[in-house]
Design an enzyme around this catalytic site. Sequence first.
Site, PDB file in Angstrom:
ATOM      1  N   HIS A  56      14.974 -37.023  -6.113  1.00  0.00           N
ATOM      2  CA  HIS A  56      14.918 -35.701  -5.474  1.00  0.00           C
ATOM      3  C   HIS A  56      13.492 -35.141  -5.453  1.00  0.00           C
ATOM      4  O   HIS A  56      13.170 -34.290  -4.626  1.00  0.00           O
ATOM      5  CB  HIS A  56      15.795 -34.697  -6.232  1.00  0.00           C
ATOM      6  CG  HIS A  56      17.213 -34.655  -5.779  1.00  0.00           C
ATOM      7  ND1 HIS A  56      18.106 -35.659  -6.053  1.00  0.00           N
ATOM      8  CD2 HIS A  56      17.912 -33.733  -5.067  1.00  0.00           C
ATOM      9  CE1 HIS A  56      19.289 -35.344  -5.538  1.00  0.00           C
ATOM     10  NE2 HIS A  56      19.190 -34.181  -4.929  1.00  0.00           N
ATOM     11  N   TYR A 105      24.445 -37.466 -11.871  1.00  0.00           N
ATOM     12  CA  TYR A 105      24.470 -38.418 -12.982  1.00  0.00           C
ATOM     13  C   TYR A 105      23.542 -37.946 -14.110  1.00  0.00           C
ATOM     14  O   TYR A 105      23.772 -38.262 -15.277  1.00  0.00           O
ATOM     15  CB  TYR A 105      23.979 -39.798 -12.519  1.00  0.00           C
ATOM     16  CG  TYR A 105      24.949 -40.606 -11.676  1.00  0.00           C
ATOM     17  CD1 TYR A 105      26.132 -40.066 -11.185  1.00  0.00           C
ATOM     18  CD2 TYR A 105      24.665 -41.939 -11.382  1.00  0.00           C
ATOM     19  CE1 TYR A 105      27.003 -40.835 -10.411  1.00  0.00           C
ATOM     20  CE2 TYR A 105      25.532 -42.715 -10.614  1.00  0.00           C
ATOM     21  CZ  TYR A 105      26.690 -42.154 -10.132  1.00  0.00           C
ATOM     22  OH  TYR A 105      27.544 -42.921  -9.373  1.00  0.00           O
ATOM     23  N   CYS A 124      12.604 -39.220 -10.415  1.00  0.00           N
ATOM     24  CA  CYS A 124      13.885 -38.795  -9.851  1.00  0.00           C
ATOM     25  C   CYS A 124      13.702 -38.757  -8.343  1.00  0.00           C
ATOM     26  O   CYS A 124      12.694 -38.247  -7.844  1.00  0.00           O
ATOM     27  CB  CYS A 124      14.267 -37.412 -10.374  1.00  0.00           C
ATOM     28  SG  CYS A 124      15.726 -36.698  -9.556  1.00  0.00           S
ATOM     29  N   CYS A 139      18.339 -44.821  -7.609  1.00  0.00           N
ATOM     30  CA  CYS A 139      18.681 -43.685  -8.464  1.00  0.00           C
ATOM     31  C   CYS A 139      18.046 -43.954  -9.820  1.00  0.00           C
ATOM     32  O   CYS A 139      18.326 -44.984 -10.445  1.00  0.00           O
ATOM     33  CB  CYS A 139      20.205 -43.590  -8.602  1.00  0.00           C
ATOM     34  SG  CYS A 139      20.771 -42.373  -9.805  1.00  0.00           S
ATOM     35  N   ASN A 140      17.178 -43.057 -10.239  1.00  0.00           N
ATOM     36  CA  ASN A 140      16.475 -43.271 -11.498  1.00  0.00           C
ATOM     37  C   ASN A 140      17.418 -43.285 -12.691  1.00  0.00           C
ATOM     38  O   ASN A 140      17.279 -44.104 -13.594  1.00  0.00           O
ATOM     39  CB  ASN A 140      15.425 -42.171 -11.697  1.00  0.00           C
ATOM     40  CG  ASN A 140      14.201 -42.404 -10.854  1.00  0.00           C
ATOM     41  OD1 ASN A 140      13.258 -43.039 -11.292  1.00  0.00           O
ATOM     42  ND2 ASN A 140      14.213 -41.906  -9.626  1.00  0.00           N
ATOM     43  N   THR A 141      18.397 -42.360 -12.697  1.00  0.00           N
ATOM     44  CA  THR A 141      19.301 -42.290 -13.836  1.00  0.00           C
ATOM     45  C   THR A 141      20.139 -43.562 -13.943  1.00  0.00           C
ATOM     46  O   THR A 141      20.263 -44.147 -15.033  1.00  0.00           O
ATOM     47  CB  THR A 141      20.222 -41.060 -13.712  1.00  0.00           C
ATOM     48  OG1 THR A 141      19.410 -39.890 -13.563  1.00  0.00           O
ATOM     49  CG2 THR A 141      21.087 -40.901 -14.945  1.00  0.00           C
ATOM     50  N   ASP A 156      22.803 -44.492  -4.545  1.00  0.00           N
ATOM     51  CA  ASP A 156      22.336 -43.351  -5.345  1.00  0.00           C
ATOM     52  C   ASP A 156      23.546 -42.477  -5.648  1.00  0.00           C
ATOM     53  O   ASP A 156      24.585 -42.581  -4.996  1.00  0.00           O
ATOM     54  CB  ASP A 156      21.279 -42.544  -4.580  1.00  0.00           C
ATOM     55  CG  ASP A 156      20.752 -41.353  -5.381  1.00  0.00           C
ATOM     56  OD1 ASP A 156      20.623 -41.472  -6.612  1.00  0.00           O
ATOM     57  OD2 ASP A 156      20.487 -40.299  -4.786  1.00  0.00           O
ATOM     58  N   SER A 157      23.406 -41.598  -6.632  1.00  0.00           N
ATOM     59  CA  SER A 157      24.479 -40.645  -6.922  1.00  0.00           C
ATOM     60  C   SER A 157      24.670 -39.658  -5.767  1.00  0.00           C
ATOM     61  O   SER A 157      25.751 -39.110  -5.599  1.00  0.00           O
ATOM     62  CB  SER A 157      24.175 -39.878  -8.209  1.00  0.00           C
ATOM     63  OG  SER A 157      22.965 -39.162  -8.071  1.00  0.00           O
ATOM     64  N   GLU A 203      18.448 -29.074  -4.009  1.00  0.00           N
ATOM     65  CA  GLU A 203      19.734 -29.050  -3.303  1.00  0.00           C
ATOM     66  C   GLU A 203      19.976 -27.687  -2.646  1.00  0.00           C
ATOM     67  O   GLU A 203      20.642 -27.586  -1.620  1.00  0.00           O
ATOM     68  CB  GLU A 203      20.883 -29.358  -4.271  1.00  0.00           C
ATOM     69  CG  GLU A 203      20.796 -30.737  -4.894  1.00  0.00           C
ATOM     70  CD  GLU A 203      21.800 -31.732  -4.325  1.00  0.00           C
ATOM     71  OE1 GLU A 203      22.833 -31.295  -3.823  1.00  0.00           O
ATOM     72  OE2 GLU A 203      21.525 -32.947  -4.396  1.00  0.00           O
TER      73      GLU A 203
END
Lengths: 275, 275
Positions: B191, B41, B189, B72-74, B9-10, B149
Amino acid sequence: MKMKVGVFDSGVGGLTVLRELLRTLPQAHYSYLGDTARLPYGSKSSATVTRYAVSSSKFLVEQGAEFLVIACNTATALALNEIEASVNVPVVGVVTPGAEAAAALSRSRRVDVIGTAATIASHAYTKALSTWGIRTTEKACPLFVPLVEEGWIDHPVTEHVARIYLSELGLIPHGQREDNRADVLLLGCTHYPLLEPLLSRLLPDGVSLVDSAAATAQAVTQIMNVTPDDQAGSVRPPTGTLKFFTTDSPEKFRTLGAQFLGRAIPAVELISLPE
Amino acid sequence: MKMKVGVFDSGVGGLTVLRELLRTLPQAHYSYLGDTARLPYGSKSSATVTRYAVSSSKFLVEQGAEFLVIACNTATALALNEIEASVNVPVVGVVTPGAEAAAALSRSRRVDVIGTAATIASHAYTKALSTWGIRTTEKACPLFVPLVEEGWIDHPVTEHVARIYLSELGLIPHGQREDNRADVLLLGCTHYPLLEPLLSRLLPDGVSLVDSAAATAQAVTQIMNVTPDDQAGSVRPPTGTLKFFTTDSPEKFRTLGAQFLGRAIPAVELISLPE
């Protein structure tokens, strides 16, 4: 001969500094680099920010810059020495000029500083302001950059967040820290000048806002030993060239950047930098 | 023989996928890479995300991974084909499993999808869901990642932002889009699962939340042709090794990551990746 000035930021925030430079030094040639592929710097470690800032600075010098302006608070706070050691041209960051402007304005000798997590953790502004005998309270405001990037400049959510941050500093509600209160709020991030209208509305009378953009532009003109053109009625249009470089989408840089620069951005070149 | 699985993941969001993998496949060895020096990302261009995702994936394969999970979705939405072409191991992303889970759950055949700006702009979920005949409405929610975050998981500001995003989707206030309304909100996402309690409280009855983490873990166990261990009463502790790599501060990764993984993270190795 026209001076070639390189201006560097992690993204578009440093365009607020370039905007001031275009007023005070309209005769210079400018190259601006926004390292957007690796932004934000403000949430990252000192080692990573230093690596990114040094490679960005070297790029601008390779492009012919004879003078570097680090228009990024985080890069200045964490990596100014390393940048200076890596290039053979004079380097000016935003911290010292911003701190000097805040010190000159404060009557109470107390300044509150807001910035990214990395800038605040470095205590660069506290160190700089202590040389003028100013006491500081610092506060990281990590949500301001994403809110500005989202375009929520004067938005109820941004006001909500700003009220939380300013009350944690004790700046609002008015009177809470009346004794010995800071009378200057230093905006230690080049994104924050876009929040000035909102912040001014929330702050009590007697607390002034200082951002580093204008102070940095003045410092550059002083170092170059030229007379600033920023006299009332005498502002001239830029006569030098203006080049923009970015490490991620040029289109996004153009669109988002225009509101920081205060004018349209014609062309942006996509570049890649060594890791 | 134990399978070696690489999870990428990013940042720390993909740890929600690793958490599910540890339940369904506790017998595997895991290496997790969070490319925190180059995150996020979700606000960057397809070319930049692809370059970062490919170098990250190659690193995990060089470390011995025999199977890659793009948590990671992106990165999945923008770069899954390029990742598959760059490594010689099977690759599973989060988009197809997430879309399949949402399609299986929707009675109204309408699904709303939220994600980063880059994921939404790619329309990867709309394309995936259309293969099951599902209609979608998509909405980028760029402030959710910085809010998570910041640790503002169940915070008045986050609720304020969520109300704006959900009302722009027409999901709230209840009844506004009663005809033919989506009955599933897909969290596109990694997160966003941390916002599930808040989002569940805001959504009207009859709208279910789906995140890709559990669906992706199920897809991996199916592909590996092993029986999931995630039966009631039969969850076993992980028996394989667990390694963590990051490209920025290991300390920040450990602290922030623990709440995504749902357990303490013992050691994190700092690595650097080619640009």
